[in-house]
Design a protein around this motif. Structure first.
Motif, short mmCIF file in Angstrom:
data_model
loop_
_atom_site.label_atom_id
_atom_site.label_comp_id
_atom_site.label_asym_id
_atom_site.label_seq_id
_atom_site.Cartn_x
_atom_site.Cartn_y
_atom_site.Cartn_z
N SER A 49 48.76 -72.45 47.53
CA SER A 49 48.55 -72.48 46.07
C SER A 49 49.27 -71.33 45.37
N GLU A 50 49.54 -70.24 46.08
CA GLU A 50 50.21 -69.08 45.48
C GLU A 50 51.61 -68.86 46.04
N PRO A 94 57.61 -51.25 49.12
CA PRO A 94 58.04 -52.63 49.32
C PRO A 94 59.45 -52.72 49.91
N GLN A 95 59.67 -53.79 50.65
CA GLN A 95 60.95 -54.02 51.30
C GLN A 95 61.43 -55.42 50.96
N SER A 96 62.59 -55.52 50.34
CA SER A 96 63.16 -56.83 49.99
C SER A 96 64.08 -57.30 51.11
N VAL A 97 64.03 -58.60 51.37
CA VAL A 97 64.86 -59.21 52.40
C VAL A 97 65.62 -60.37 51.75
N PHE A 98 66.96 -60.34 51.83
CA PHE A 98 67.76 -61.44 51.31
C PHE A 98 67.76 -62.53 52.37
N TYR A 99 67.20 -63.69 52.01
CA TYR A 99 66.95 -64.73 53.00
C TYR A 99 68.23 -65.43 53.47
N LEU A 100 68.96 -66.02 52.57
CA LEU A 100 70.21 -66.70 52.93
C LEU A 100 71.32 -66.16 52.05
N GLY A 104 70.60 -66.35 46.54
CA GLY A 104 69.73 -65.61 45.64
C GLY A 104 68.28 -65.62 46.10
N ASP A 105 68.01 -66.21 47.28
CA ASP A 105 66.65 -66.26 47.80
C ASP A 105 66.28 -64.91 48.40
N VAL A 106 65.16 -64.36 47.92
CA VAL A 106 64.70 -63.06 48.35
C VAL A 106 63.20 -63.14 48.60
N PHE A 126 61.24 -68.43 46.35
CA PHE A 126 61.54 -69.77 46.86
C PHE A 126 60.37 -70.20 47.74
N ASP A 127 60.39 -71.41 48.24
CA ASP A 127 59.32 -71.92 49.10
C ASP A 127 59.30 -71.11 50.40
N LEU A 128 58.27 -70.29 50.56
CA LEU A 128 58.21 -69.36 51.69
C LEU A 128 57.89 -70.01 53.02
N THR A 129 57.57 -71.29 53.04
CA THR A 129 57.33 -71.94 54.33
C THR A 129 58.60 -72.01 55.15
#
Length: 178
Positions: A49-50, A94-100, A104-106, A126-129
């Motif tokens: 839900s979040e 906090p630590q940011s991780v660039f996904y792909l 722009g997905d972080v 983005f959808d964290l699943t």
């Protein structure tokens, strides 16, 4: 004459070094105050839900006060420090991780706390699943938590109070234009 001056100098030295007055009041308890540190190995649970991952609340294993500063670090693995030796690598949250690349997905490891417990979260845009890669960033994560003793400031001066202490009206304060 020289002997008299020498005698007076020695006498006054002995007199003043042997005097002792009443002891003063006891001072504040001294000693060094260290930050307390502990580690937690956690798994994250997805909250659809979040669209976030979160851990259970982790109780502090020692007393923490509301004024204390809480810092958290995520274990990144081991790194070479030279001469064939390695050391743990810790990244502050906090630590940011660039996904792909180029999407722009972080997502970001973050935390929140009270003076009783701490909780870690993973939040993203983005959808964290989709982040369950190899290695899975949601399981078996090690965090180091440092609690630094601190006290709330006794006063919270206004700008007028500061200017009064500085004995100025503010006209001498340098202004920087950006």
């Amino acid at each position: 004459m020289k002997n008299i001056l020498l005698f007076l100098a020695l006498s006054s030295t002995i007199l003043f070094t042997s005097c002792e007055g009443d002891p003063g009041p006891p001072g504040e308890p001294g000693g060094l105050v260290y930050a307390q540190v502990f580690e937690a190995n956690v798994d994250f649970n997805y909250i659809p839900s979040e669209n976030i991952y979160e851990t259970s609340f982790i109780q502090f294993p020692f007393e923490v006060f509301e004024s204390d500063v809480v810092l958290a670090y995520r274990y990144e693995g081991r790194g070479d420090i030279g001469n064939g030796e390695t050391a743990d690598i810790w990244t502050q949250l906090p630590q940011s991780v660039f996904y792909l690349d180029d999407t722009g997905d972080v997502y970001q490891y973050n935390f929140n706390h009270t003076f009783v417990d701490i909780q870690f979260t993973i939040e993203g845009n983005f959808d964290l699943t989709n982040i369950g890669d190899n290695p899975d960033p949601t399981t078996n994560q090690i965090f180091r938590i440092a609690v630094v003793p601190a006290e709330f400031a006794k006063t919270n001066p206004s700008m007028d109070d500061l200017l009064e202490v500085m004995q100025t009206d503010g006209s001498q304060i340098e202004k920087i234009e950006l």
